[in-house]
Design an enzyme around this catalytic site. Structure first.
Site, PDB file in Angstrom:
ATOM      1  N   GLU A   1     -21.524 -31.675  22.683  1.00  0.00           N
ATOM      2  CA  GLU A   1     -21.741 -30.569  23.620  1.00  0.00           C
ATOM      3  C   GLU A   1     -20.443 -30.263  24.361  1.00  0.00           C
ATOM      4  O   GLU A   1     -19.758 -31.173  24.850  1.00  0.00           O
ATOM      5  CB  GLU A   1     -22.809 -30.946  24.658  1.00  0.00           C
ATOM      6  CG  GLU A   1     -24.192 -31.193  24.087  1.00  0.00           C
ATOM      7  CD  GLU A   1     -25.028 -29.928  24.015  1.00  0.00           C
ATOM      8  OE1 GLU A   1     -24.500 -28.846  24.359  1.00  0.00           O
ATOM      9  OE2 GLU A   1     -26.203 -30.025  23.619  1.00  0.00           O
TER      10      GLU A   1
ATOM     11  N   ASP B   1     -25.412 -21.087  20.303  1.00  0.00           N
ATOM     12  CA  ASP B   1     -24.208 -21.825  20.694  1.00  0.00           C
ATOM     13  C   ASP B   1     -23.509 -22.486  19.502  1.00  0.00           C
ATOM     14  O   ASP B   1     -24.159 -22.756  18.495  1.00  0.00           O
ATOM     15  CB  ASP B   1     -24.560 -22.888  21.758  1.00  0.00           C
ATOM     16  CG  ASP B   1     -25.622 -23.881  21.298  1.00  0.00           C
ATOM     17  OD1 ASP B   1     -26.657 -23.459  20.749  1.00  0.00           O
ATOM     18  OD2 ASP B   1     -25.417 -25.092  21.481  1.00  0.00           O
TER      19      ASP B   1
END
Length: 203
Positions: free
Chosen positions: A126, A172
Protein backbone atom coordinates in the site's frame (compact mmCIF):
# COMPACT_ATOMS: atom_id res chain seq x y z
CA UNK A 1 20.35 2.55 -22.98
CA UNK A 2 20.44 2.96 -19.20
CA UNK A 3 23.19 1.21 -17.32
CA UNK A 4 22.09 -0.96 -14.37
CA UNK A 5 23.50 0.22 -11.07
CA UNK A 6 24.08 -2.22 -8.22
CA UNK A 7 22.47 -0.95 -5.03
CA UNK A 8 22.80 -2.56 -1.61
CA UNK A 9 19.32 -3.24 -0.26
CA UNK A 10 18.44 -4.76 3.12
CA UNK A 11 17.41 -8.38 2.64
CA UNK A 12 14.10 -9.93 3.70
CA UNK A 13 14.95 -12.17 6.65
CA UNK A 14 14.25 -15.89 6.95
CA UNK A 15 10.91 -15.22 8.66
CA UNK A 16 9.69 -12.88 5.92
CA UNK A 17 10.30 -9.55 7.64
CA UNK A 18 12.16 -6.59 6.11
CA UNK A 19 14.58 -4.96 8.56
CA UNK A 20 14.17 -1.60 6.81
CA UNK A 21 10.48 -1.48 7.80
CA UNK A 22 8.85 -0.71 11.14
CA UNK A 23 6.89 -3.73 12.31
CA UNK A 24 3.25 -3.64 13.44
CA UNK A 25 1.70 -7.12 13.46
CA UNK A 26 -1.80 -7.42 12.02
CA UNK A 27 -4.32 -10.01 13.24
CA UNK A 28 -5.90 -10.06 9.77
CA UNK A 29 -3.64 -12.67 8.18
CA UNK A 30 -3.54 -16.42 7.78
CA UNK A 31 -1.52 -19.16 6.06
CA UNK A 32 -1.16 -19.38 2.30
CA UNK A 33 -2.39 -22.61 0.66
CA UNK A 34 1.14 -23.03 -0.70
CA UNK A 35 3.82 -21.01 1.15
CA UNK A 36 6.20 -21.35 -1.80
CA UNK A 37 3.70 -19.86 -4.25
CA UNK A 38 4.47 -16.12 -4.21
CA UNK A 39 4.55 -14.82 -7.76
CA UNK A 40 2.73 -11.47 -7.75
CA UNK A 41 3.11 -8.03 -6.18
CA UNK A 42 -0.08 -5.95 -5.96
CA UNK A 43 0.27 -2.16 -5.63
CA UNK A 44 -2.49 -0.22 -3.83
CA UNK A 45 -3.11 3.26 -2.50
CA UNK A 46 -4.80 4.24 0.74
CA UNK A 47 -5.35 7.47 2.63
CA UNK A 48 -7.34 7.77 5.84
CA UNK A 49 -9.50 9.44 6.89
CA UNK A 50 -11.17 10.54 3.68
CA UNK A 51 -8.13 10.17 1.43
CA UNK A 52 -5.95 12.31 3.70
CA UNK A 53 -2.36 11.61 4.74
CA UNK A 54 -0.16 11.56 7.81
CA UNK A 55 -2.41 10.14 10.50
CA UNK A 56 -2.34 6.79 12.33
CA UNK A 57 -5.61 5.54 10.84
CA UNK A 58 -4.13 3.27 8.16
CA UNK A 59 -2.03 1.36 10.67
CA UNK A 60 -4.97 1.32 13.07
CA UNK A 61 -7.19 -0.17 10.35
CA UNK A 62 -4.68 -2.89 9.49
CA UNK A 63 -4.14 -3.81 13.15
CA UNK A 64 -7.80 -3.76 14.25
CA UNK A 65 -7.55 -0.64 16.42
CA UNK A 66 -9.33 1.96 14.27
CA UNK A 67 -11.43 4.54 16.12
CA UNK A 68 -14.39 4.92 13.76
CA UNK A 69 -15.56 8.07 15.57
CA UNK A 70 -12.55 10.16 14.55
CA UNK A 71 -14.08 11.11 11.21
CA UNK A 72 -17.45 10.41 9.52
CA UNK A 73 -15.69 8.89 6.50
CA UNK A 74 -14.49 6.00 8.67
CA UNK A 75 -18.00 4.74 9.44
CA UNK A 76 -18.08 2.57 6.32
CA UNK A 77 -15.00 0.70 7.56
CA UNK A 78 -16.69 -0.54 10.72
CA UNK A 79 -16.24 -4.31 10.89
CA UNK A 80 -13.85 -4.44 7.92
CA UNK A 81 -11.01 -6.91 8.42
CA UNK A 82 -8.22 -6.01 6.03
CA UNK A 83 -4.45 -5.86 6.01
CA UNK A 84 -1.46 -5.49 3.75
CA UNK A 85 2.09 -6.74 3.92
CA UNK A 86 3.60 -3.26 3.53
CA UNK A 87 2.60 0.41 3.73
CA UNK A 88 4.82 3.17 2.32
CA UNK A 89 4.21 6.62 3.79
CA UNK A 90 4.58 9.88 1.86
CA UNK A 91 8.10 10.42 3.22
CA UNK A 92 9.24 6.92 2.21
CA UNK A 93 9.00 5.29 5.63
CA UNK A 94 7.84 1.68 5.36
CA UNK A 95 5.63 -0.24 7.79
CA UNK A 96 5.19 -4.02 7.63
CA UNK A 97 2.10 -5.73 9.06
CA UNK A 98 2.54 -9.33 7.94
CA UNK A 99 5.46 -11.60 7.16
CA UNK A 100 5.82 -11.84 3.40
CA UNK A 101 5.28 -15.58 3.58
CA UNK A 102 1.89 -15.14 5.28
CA UNK A 103 -1.36 -14.36 3.49
CA UNK A 104 -2.43 -10.77 4.11
CA UNK A 105 -6.00 -9.77 3.28
CA UNK A 106 -5.42 -7.00 0.75
CA UNK A 107 -6.75 -7.93 -2.71
CA UNK A 108 -10.26 -9.19 -1.93
CA UNK A 109 -12.20 -10.63 -4.85
CA UNK A 110 -9.53 -10.69 -7.55
CA UNK A 111 -8.06 -12.58 -10.46
CA UNK A 112 -4.81 -12.63 -12.41
CA UNK A 113 -3.82 -14.78 -15.38
CA UNK A 114 -6.78 -17.07 -14.84
CA UNK A 115 -6.18 -17.51 -11.11
CA UNK A 116 -8.70 -16.26 -8.57
CA UNK A 117 -8.00 -15.25 -4.95
CA UNK A 118 -4.83 -13.24 -5.51
CA UNK A 119 -4.20 -13.08 -1.77
CA UNK A 120 -3.13 -16.72 -2.01
CA UNK A 121 -0.09 -15.98 -4.17
CA UNK A 122 0.61 -12.25 -3.87
CA UNK A 123 2.27 -9.68 -1.65
CA UNK A 124 0.33 -6.46 -1.05
CA UNK A 125 2.05 -3.06 -0.96
CA UNK A 126 0.00 0.00 0.00
CA UNK A 127 1.20 3.51 -0.86
CA UNK A 128 -0.09 6.39 1.23
CA UNK A 129 -2.07 8.28 -1.38
CA UNK A 130 -5.30 8.50 -3.32
CA UNK A 131 -6.47 8.45 -6.93
CA UNK A 132 -6.11 12.24 -7.33
CA UNK A 133 -2.63 13.09 -6.01
CA UNK A 134 0.83 12.36 -7.44
CA UNK A 135 3.02 10.11 -5.33
CA UNK A 136 6.27 11.35 -3.79
CA UNK A 137 9.79 10.63 -5.02
CA UNK A 138 10.57 9.12 -1.61
CA UNK A 139 7.77 6.61 -2.10
CA UNK A 140 9.09 5.46 -5.47
CA UNK A 141 12.58 5.11 -3.98
CA UNK A 142 11.28 3.03 -1.07
CA UNK A 143 9.09 0.96 -3.37
CA UNK A 144 12.08 0.24 -5.61
CA UNK A 145 14.17 -0.90 -2.65
CA UNK A 146 11.35 -3.04 -1.31
CA UNK A 147 10.75 -4.60 -4.72
CA UNK A 148 14.43 -5.45 -5.01
CA UNK A 149 14.39 -7.12 -1.59
CA UNK A 150 11.27 -9.13 -2.40
CA UNK A 151 12.56 -10.27 -5.79
CA UNK A 152 15.78 -11.45 -4.19
CA UNK A 153 13.79 -13.61 -1.74
CA UNK A 154 10.66 -14.80 -3.61
CA UNK A 155 9.88 -16.09 -7.15
CA UNK A 156 7.92 -12.98 -8.16
CA UNK A 157 7.20 -12.72 -11.89
CA UNK A 158 4.55 -9.96 -12.10
CA UNK A 159 3.62 -6.61 -10.59
CA UNK A 160 0.08 -5.28 -11.02
CA UNK A 161 -2.16 -2.64 -9.54
CA UNK A 162 -5.21 -3.46 -7.48
CA UNK A 163 -7.20 -1.98 -10.36
CA UNK A 164 -5.77 -4.63 -12.69
CA UNK A 165 -6.58 -7.67 -10.55
CA UNK A 166 -10.00 -6.32 -9.49
CA UNK A 167 -11.14 -4.30 -12.54
CA UNK A 168 -14.42 -2.48 -12.15
CA UNK A 169 -14.26 -2.90 -8.37
CA UNK A 170 -11.02 -1.09 -7.52
CA UNK A 171 -9.22 1.90 -9.08
CA UNK A 172 -5.95 2.03 -7.18
CA UNK A 173 -3.13 2.88 -7.36
CA UNK A 174 -4.76 5.09 -9.98
CA UNK A 175 -3.76 7.38 -12.83
CA UNK A 176 -1.20 9.32 -10.77
CA UNK A 177 0.97 6.28 -10.11
CA UNK A 178 3.86 6.44 -12.59
CA UNK A 179 4.33 2.87 -13.77
CA UNK A 180 7.15 3.89 -16.12
CA UNK A 181 9.14 5.45 -13.27
CA UNK A 182 8.54 2.37 -11.15
CA UNK A 183 9.52 0.02 -13.99
CA UNK A 184 12.77 1.89 -14.50
CA UNK A 185 13.61 1.62 -10.81
CA UNK A 186 13.04 -2.13 -11.00
CA UNK A 187 15.30 -2.42 -14.03
CA UNK A 188 18.16 -0.53 -12.36
CA UNK A 189 17.84 -2.09 -8.92
CA UNK A 190 17.21 -5.66 -9.95
CA UNK A 191 19.19 -6.39 -13.13
CA UNK A 192 19.06 -10.11 -12.35
CA UNK A 193 15.30 -10.15 -13.10
CA UNK A 194 14.99 -8.90 -16.68
CA UNK A 195 11.81 -10.93 -17.20
CA UNK A 196 9.80 -9.15 -14.51
CA UNK A 197 6.46 -8.10 -15.98
CA UNK A 198 5.13 -4.78 -14.70
CA UNK A 199 1.52 -4.12 -15.80
CA UNK A 200 2.44 -4.21 -19.50
CA UNK A 201 2.49 -7.99 -19.03
CA UNK A 202 -1.30 -8.09 -18.78
CA UNK A 203 -2.77 -10.74 -21.12
Amino acid sequence: MKQAVAVAVAAIDADGWWPAAARYDSPFIDARPDPDDISLLVIHNIGLPGGRFGGPQVSDLFTGRLDYNVDPSLADLRGVRVSSHFFIRRDGRVVQYAAAGARAWHAGVSQFRGRAKCNDFSIGIELEGNDHTPFEAAQYAALGDLTAALLARYPVTDVQGHEHVAPGRKTDPGAFFDWQKYSESCESLVPANPGLRVVKGLP
